[in-house]
Design an enzyme around this catalytic site. Structure first.
Site, mmCIF file in Angstrom:
data_model
loop_
_atom_site.group_PDB
_atom_site.id
_atom_site.type_symbol
_atom_site.label_atom_id
_atom_site.label_comp_id
_atom_site.label_asym_id
_atom_site.label_seq_id
_atom_site.Cartn_x
_atom_site.Cartn_y
_atom_site.Cartn_z
ATOM 1 N N ARG A 1 35.094 30.017 53.490
ATOM 2 C CA ARG A 1 35.479 31.401 53.808
ATOM 3 C C ARG A 1 36.201 31.496 55.153
ATOM 4 O O ARG A 1 36.118 32.510 55.832
ATOM 5 C CB ARG A 1 34.275 32.333 53.785
ATOM 6 C CG ARG A 1 33.730 32.555 52.379
ATOM 7 C CD ARG A 1 32.562 33.517 52.392
ATOM 8 N NE ARG A 1 32.058 33.757 51.044
ATOM 9 C CZ ARG A 1 30.834 34.193 50.760
ATOM 10 N NH1 ARG A 1 29.988 34.443 51.736
ATOM 11 N NH2 ARG A 1 30.460 34.390 49.516
ATOM 12 N N ARG B 1 37.817 37.557 55.588
ATOM 13 C CA ARG B 1 37.267 38.767 56.163
ATOM 14 C C ARG B 1 36.899 38.718 57.633
ATOM 15 O O ARG B 1 36.729 39.754 58.256
ATOM 16 C CB ARG B 1 36.032 39.167 55.354
ATOM 17 C CG ARG B 1 34.978 38.067 55.297
ATOM 18 C CD ARG B 1 33.963 38.315 54.217
ATOM 19 N NE ARG B 1 32.922 37.281 54.237
ATOM 20 C CZ ARG B 1 31.850 37.308 53.483
ATOM 21 N NH1 ARG B 1 31.678 38.298 52.634
ATOM 22 N NH2 ARG B 1 30.952 36.367 53.558
ATOM 23 N N ARG C 1 45.291 43.007 54.083
ATOM 24 C CA ARG C 1 44.624 43.436 52.859
ATOM 25 C C ARG C 1 44.447 44.952 52.747
ATOM 26 O O ARG C 1 43.919 45.436 51.747
ATOM 27 C CB ARG C 1 43.240 42.795 52.778
ATOM 28 C CG ARG C 1 43.152 41.412 52.159
ATOM 29 C CD ARG C 1 43.198 41.415 50.638
ATOM 30 N NE ARG C 1 42.390 42.443 50.023
ATOM 31 C CZ ARG C 1 41.072 42.391 49.851
ATOM 32 N NH1 ARG C 1 40.396 41.340 50.245
ATOM 33 N NH2 ARG C 1 40.438 43.383 49.265
ATOM 34 N N ASP D 1 39.061 33.740 44.383
ATOM 35 C CA ASP D 1 37.662 34.074 44.130
ATOM 36 C C ASP D 1 37.224 33.315 42.888
ATOM 37 O O ASP D 1 38.045 33.053 41.996
ATOM 38 C CB ASP D 1 37.482 35.578 43.920
ATOM 39 C CG ASP D 1 36.012 35.978 43.869
ATOM 40 O OD1 ASP D 1 35.465 36.330 44.935
ATOM 41 O OD2 ASP D 1 35.401 35.928 42.786
ATOM 42 N N TYR E 1 26.793 35.112 36.727
ATOM 43 C CA TYR E 1 27.488 36.405 36.835
ATOM 44 C C TYR E 1 27.709 37.019 35.463
ATOM 45 O O TYR E 1 27.509 38.219 35.257
ATOM 46 C CB TYR E 1 28.826 36.237 37.545
ATOM 47 C CG TYR E 1 28.723 36.155 39.049
ATOM 48 C CD1 TYR E 1 28.267 37.235 39.789
ATOM 49 C CD2 TYR E 1 29.098 35.008 39.733
ATOM 50 C CE1 TYR E 1 28.172 37.170 41.178
ATOM 51 C CE2 TYR E 1 29.004 34.927 41.117
ATOM 52 C CZ TYR E 1 28.543 36.009 41.831
ATOM 53 O OH TYR E 1 28.445 35.934 43.190
#
Length: 355
Positions: free
Chosen positions: A38, A42, A51, A87, A162
């Site tokens: 990561r 973010r 973004r 992702d 998921y």
């Protein structure tokens, strides 16, 4: 083979000789290579600005954005490898699964897979389904030069969790109920996901990725016997599917201290270790013939520079006798991390491991 090819013919020689790929191959390195899970995203203000107003999955399907976001931490932190910005649910979205990534929640699946009829949702993935991946990697390899690009995918178990739960889950009740209650349906589900994951990794490697990482984020929820029986065959299928490309294959999961040996046995060249197990202990669990990746606790980054350096030295000391070591965090970069802390960390590892 031309003068610019690597010995295995898969990568440009400059990339092949990088510290990151040397460490993955357990060869001598000029310094311990560093990258962060990561690292693209973010925690970076330039990412947040880029973004603005763009949904996560939309950003993953725009080659220009993907390339820029992937390059941002390489420019800022001087890490030894880039990781493709995407992702783990992108290949599922690409084959038509009705899902979205909801801010503050994560991937949410409209129609969970819990019966044999539900398997029909999972068709084969083709390169045309993810054309934007090929285009983005082309842009990236042109810019990265000698810096390797890591491709990645979600492992079959984590994708299945998921799909079966319908979203993130702490206890994986529906997932385990299916695994224990209908083992044949479970095996068929993971085999289908192994095919999709393999195809997704092949697209990335053929476009120019120099290594791949399989993220099994939730597999730490399983006991070793359940992993060996119900998960390992699908993960092994993925690793075997890309073995002929000759690129390093990394395997990582969270809370997998009891599974480290099995995760290496599944076919990885490099086993990622979270912060719970010291690397020298992890090496005994994994056994010889594998490099290790990790494993600074991400929470340490919120402490003082002195504390970060102390904990980093502990990681490096534990890795001193390893056959190969790639420095990383024990999980992804937290979103509120000070980017300067990462930049200082990279410089510290490089400076203190010069051979």
């Amino acid at each position: 083979m031309s003068a610019n090819d690597s010995p295995d013919g898969q990568q440009p020689r400059a990339t092949y000789e990088s510290a990151f790929l040397k460490a993955c191959r357990r060869e001598p390195v000029p310094h311990t290579p560093v990258w962060f899970m990561r690292q693209a995203g973010r925690s970076l203000p330039e990412y947040l600005k880029l973004r603005e107003g763009i949904a996560m999955l939309d950003s993953c399907m725009r080659p220009d954005l993907v390339a820029e976001i992937t390059l941002q931490p390489v420019r800022r932190h001087k890490v030894d490898a880039a990781i493709y910005f995407s992702d783990i649910v992108v290949p599922l979205k690409a084959i038509g699964i009705d899902l979205d990534i909801k801010p503050g929640v994560g991937p949410v699946v409209a129609n969970p897979i819990r019966t044999r009829a539900d398997l029909a949702q999972l068709r084969d993935l083709t390169p045309e389904d993810v054309w934007y991946v090929t285009e983005a990697i082309g842009l990236l390899t042109a810019e990265l030069g000698s810096t390797p690009l890591i491709g990645f995918a979600g492992a079959p178990f984590t994708l299945a969790s998921y799909l079966v739960e319908g979203g993130p889950s702490k206890n994986h009740e529906h997932t385990k109920a299916l695994m224990y209650g209908d083992p044949q349906l479970w095996a068929d589900l993971l085999d289908r996901l192994a095919e999709i994951t393999s195809a997704f990794l092949k697209v990335q490697i053929e476009a120019g990725a120099s290594a791949v990482q399989l993220f099994d984020s939730w597999v730490g929820a399983l006991a070793p016997a359940d992993y060996r029986r119900s998960v390992m065959p699908a993960s092994t299928k993925v690793f075997e599917a890309v073995a002929s490309y000759g690129v390093p294959r990394i395997h990582f999961g969270v809370g997998t201290g009891e599974l480290l040996g099995l995760m290496g046995e599944a076919g990885a060249d490099v086993v990622g270790v979270d912060w719970r197990v010291p690397l020298d202990v992890a090496a005994t669990r994994v056994g010889p013939g594998k490099a290790l990746q990790g494993n600074l606790d991400p929470a340490v980054l919120f402490s003082s520079t002195e504390a970060v350096e102390t904990k980093t030295r502990e990681v490096l000391d534990a890795a001193a006798d390893l056959e190969g070591h790639v420095f990383n965090l024990g999980h992804g970069v937290p979103p509120t991390t000070d980017p300067d802390a990462l930049t200082r960390l990279v410089e510290y590892v490089h400076t203190h491991t010069v051979r």
